[in-house]
Design a protein around this motif. Structure first.
Motif, PDB file in Angstrom:
ATOM      1  N   LYS A   1       0.833  -1.210   0.000  1.00 43.15           N
ATOM      2  CA  LYS A   1       0.000   0.000   0.000  1.00 43.15           C
ATOM      3  C   LYS A   1       0.864   1.256   0.000  1.00 43.15           C
ATOM      4  N   LEU A   2       0.570   2.156  -0.925  1.00 38.76           N
ATOM      5  CA  LEU A   2       1.282   3.434  -0.998  1.00 38.76           C
ATOM      6  C   LEU A   2       0.603   4.451  -0.084  1.00 38.76           C
ATOM      7  N   ASP A   3       1.403   5.140   0.709  1.00 40.37           N
ATOM      8  CA  ASP A   3       0.864   6.190   1.570  1.00 40.37           C
ATOM      9  C   ASP A   3       0.295   7.308   0.687  1.00 40.37           C
ATOM     10  N   PRO A   4      -0.904   7.794   0.981  1.00 41.30           N
ATOM     11  CA  PRO A   4      -1.531   8.834   0.129  1.00 41.30           C
ATOM     12  C   PRO A   4      -0.770  10.157   0.115  1.00 41.30           C
ATOM     13  N   ASN A   5       0.162  10.341   1.054  1.00 38.61           N
ATOM     14  CA  ASN A   5       0.956  11.569   1.068  1.00 38.61           C
ATOM     15  C   ASN A   5       2.167  11.504   0.143  1.00 38.61           C
ATOM     16  N   ALA A   6       2.258  10.453  -0.627  1.00 40.30           N
ATOM     17  CA  ALA A   6       3.370  10.302  -1.569  1.00 40.30           C
ATOM     18  C   ALA A   6       3.232  11.320  -2.709  1.00 40.30           C
ATOM     19  N   ASP A   7       4.272  11.397  -3.529  1.00 45.94           N
ATOM     20  CA  ASP A   7       4.255  12.296  -4.686  1.00 45.94           C
ATOM     21  C   ASP A   7       3.012  12.016  -5.544  1.00 45.94           C
ATOM     22  N   SER A   8       2.378  13.071  -6.011  1.00 44.85           N
ATOM     23  CA  SER A   8       1.117  12.929  -6.764  1.00 44.85           C
ATOM     24  C   SER A   8       1.291  12.095  -8.029  1.00 44.85           C
TER      25      SER A   8
ATOM     26  N   THR B   1       9.320 -12.880  -3.519  1.00 42.78           N
ATOM     27  CA  THR B   1      10.191 -11.699  -3.566  1.00 42.78           C
ATOM     28  C   THR B   1       9.496 -10.566  -4.314  1.00 42.78           C
ATOM     29  N   LEU B   2       9.524  -9.375  -3.717  1.00 44.37           N
ATOM     30  CA  LEU B   2       8.932  -8.187  -4.321  1.00 44.37           C
ATOM     31  C   LEU B   2      10.059  -7.274  -4.785  1.00 44.37           C
ATOM     32  N   ASN B   3      10.004  -6.890  -6.047  1.00 44.26           N
ATOM     33  CA  ASN B   3      11.067  -6.065  -6.636  1.00 44.26           C
ATOM     34  C   ASN B   3      10.551  -4.642  -6.871  1.00 44.26           C
ATOM     35  N   PHE B   4      11.117  -3.693  -6.128  1.00 48.32           N
ATOM     36  CA  PHE B   4      10.682  -2.300  -6.241  1.00 48.32           C
ATOM     37  C   PHE B   4      11.539  -1.508  -7.239  1.00 48.32           C
ATOM     38  N   ALA B   5      12.125  -2.202  -8.196  1.00 47.21           N
ATOM     39  CA  ALA B   5      12.966  -1.535  -9.187  1.00 47.21           C
ATOM     40  C   ALA B   5      12.196  -0.502 -10.002  1.00 47.21           C
ATOM     41  N   PHE B   6      10.862  -0.639 -10.083  1.00 45.99           N
ATOM     42  CA  PHE B   6      10.075   0.321 -10.854  1.00 45.99           C
ATOM     43  C   PHE B   6      10.205   1.743 -10.291  1.00 45.99           C
ATOM     44  N   MET B   7      10.588   1.851  -9.027  1.00 48.98           N
ATOM     45  CA  MET B   7      10.738   3.172  -8.437  1.00 48.98           C
ATOM     46  C   MET B   7      11.870   3.965  -9.102  1.00 48.98           C
ATOM     47  N   PHE B   8      12.920   3.272  -9.540  1.00 49.39           N
ATOM     48  CA  PHE B   8      14.014   3.965 -10.227  1.00 49.39           C
ATOM     49  C   PHE B   8      13.591   4.387 -11.627  1.00 49.39           C
ATOM     50  N   ALA B   9      12.701   3.591 -12.236  1.00 53.25           N
ATOM     51  CA  ALA B   9      12.209   3.960 -13.560  1.00 53.25           C
ATOM     52  C   ALA B   9      11.288   5.177 -13.487  1.00 53.25           C
ATOM     53  N   GLN B  10      10.632   5.348 -12.330  1.00 49.30           N
ATOM     54  CA  GLN B  10       9.694   6.459 -12.163  1.00 49.30           C
ATOM     55  C   GLN B  10      10.322   7.720 -11.574  1.00 49.30           C
ATOM     56  N   ARG B  11      11.556   7.644 -11.150  1.00 48.64           N
ATOM     57  CA  ARG B  11      12.143   8.757 -10.396  1.00 48.64           C
ATOM     58  C   ARG B  11      12.214  10.063 -11.176  1.00 48.64           C
ATOM     59  N   TYR B  12      12.298   9.982 -12.470  1.00 50.85           N
ATOM     60  CA  TYR B  12      12.424  11.208 -13.283  1.00 50.85           C
ATOM     61  C   TYR B  12      11.116  12.004 -13.312  1.00 50.85           C
ATOM     62  N   ASP B  13      10.023  11.332 -12.979  1.00 52.20           N
ATOM     63  CA  ASP B  13       8.726  12.018 -12.959  1.00 52.20           C
ATOM     64  C   ASP B  13       8.360  12.527 -11.572  1.00 52.20           C
ATOM     65  N   LEU B  14       9.161  12.186 -10.584  1.00 49.59           N
ATOM     66  CA  LEU B  14       8.804  12.504  -9.205  1.00 49.59           C
ATOM     67  C   LEU B  14       9.463  13.778  -8.714  1.00 49.59           C
ATOM     68  N   GLY B  15       8.718  14.493  -7.853  1.00 50.60           N
ATOM     69  CA  GLY B  15       9.267  15.673  -7.213  1.00 50.60           C
ATOM     70  C   GLY B  15       9.894  15.297  -5.879  1.00 50.60           C
ATOM     71  N   ALA B  16      10.340  16.304  -5.144  1.00 49.73           N
ATOM     72  CA  ALA B  16      10.974  16.070  -3.844  1.00 49.73           C
ATOM     73  C   ALA B  16       9.927  15.583  -2.847  1.00 49.73           C
TER      74      ALA B  16
END
Length: 302
Positions: free
Chosen positions: A209-216, A262-277
């Motif tokens: 579950k992603l916290d709702p306060n995460a980047d939009s 095993t859960l692989n969260f590698a997708f977070m690195f693929a999405q990092r360019y779209d994310l703010g601080a």
């Protein structure tokens, strides 16, 4: 003649009554939740309440505790030195004649002590006793404990039952290279983000579950890949998730009933360019088939 007949009948009735008392049935130990005394898993909802019935009235009631490496945990609650665990011997709870044992059981709402002698009924919660004795102690997966209950009535008749309780460890999580689950900096070099979920009791539920306060942008990314635009990635029941995250997370039959995934969260690195601080928090929740559960947080910052 009538008087003679009356006294004859009275004597016969008294003789019958005495014989009935003398031939009172043997004591018995029953377990309503487990009539066959099969091994019971220590899990939420487990019921260890037993009943002792003694038509011939209770004279002695003991519980021999087979706690293995934890046998010594019972000694502080035993006054009779001969019943304490020494040299690997199983400790014994004398429910009636040991004042410390009686006090221990009474503190948990059970009948114990000398006042129990001569009674025809008694009730004990074996699982409550076991839980209290092992409280705060490290328990090893796949451990079996035994509690042997023995009752003797005033005629010397007995019953003896062995209750077995099995312990399976709750789910756990591990992360090679990040044992403390520290926050991953997405601005740095890409690092392995494979989280191993272990469940000796077999996985029944597994969600991320992603916290709702995460980047939009990340909120939108997750909602677009779950049924009902949910922020919960259900790896057991959501067919949309099974397709959306197939390159990162197992799902469906590849999760249910498994001991390790095993859960692989590698997708977070693929999405990092779209994310703010922001710090983005995922909560992994696992529940096994025994109802035991655990959770852990995985954090990524930008």
């Amino acid at each position: 003649m009538k008087r003679i007949l009356f006294f004859t009948m009275l004597a016969a009735a008294l003789l019958c009554s005495c014989k009935k008392d003398k031939d009172a049935g043997a004591p018995s130990i029953s377990w309503a939740a487990n009539s066959g005394f099969a091994t019971m898993e220590i899990a939420p909802g487990a019921d260890g309440a037993i009943s002792i019935a003694a038509p011939g009235l209770i004279e002695s009631l003991t519980i021999t505790l087979g706690l293995g490496d934890l046998n010594l945990a019972a000694n502080p609650y035993i006054d009779l030195s001969s019943n304490k665990s020494t040299g690997g011997k199983n400790p014994v709870f004398d429910v009636i004649d040991d004042s410390k044992v009686a006090s221990f059981l009474q503190s948990m709402g059970m009948s114990a002590g000398s006042g129990l002698r001569g009674k025809s009924l008694a009730n004990l919660d074996l699982l409550a006793i076991l839980d209290k004795l092992t409280e705060g102690q490290p328990l090893s997966n796949n451990t079996t404990f035994t509690l042997t209950v023995n009752v003797i009535d005033k005629e010397g008749k007995t019953d003896n039952k062995v209750a077995k309780f099995h312990f399976t460890s709750e789910p756990s999580f591990s992360w090679d290279g990040n044992t403390k689950f520290e926050t991953i900096d997405l601005n740095g070099a890409e690092v392995p983000c494979r989280i191993k979920v272990s469940a000796p009791g077999k996985i029944a539920k597994l969600t991320v579950k992603l916290d709702p306060n995460a980047d939009s942008k990340l909120v939108e990314y997750i909602q677009n890949r779950t049924t009902g635009s949910s922020l919960t990635i259900d790896l057991v029941n959501d067919e949309k998730v099974a397709d959306s995250f197939k390159d990162y997370f197992p799902s469906g039959k590849n999760v249910t009933g498994k001991s390790d995934v095993t859960l692989n969260f590698a997708f977070m690195f693929a999405q990092r360019y779209d994310l703010g601080a922001a710090t983005n928090v995922f909560t992994i929740y696992a529940q096994d088939q025994n109802g035991k559960d655990a959770s852990v947080q995985v954090k990524f910052k930008k």
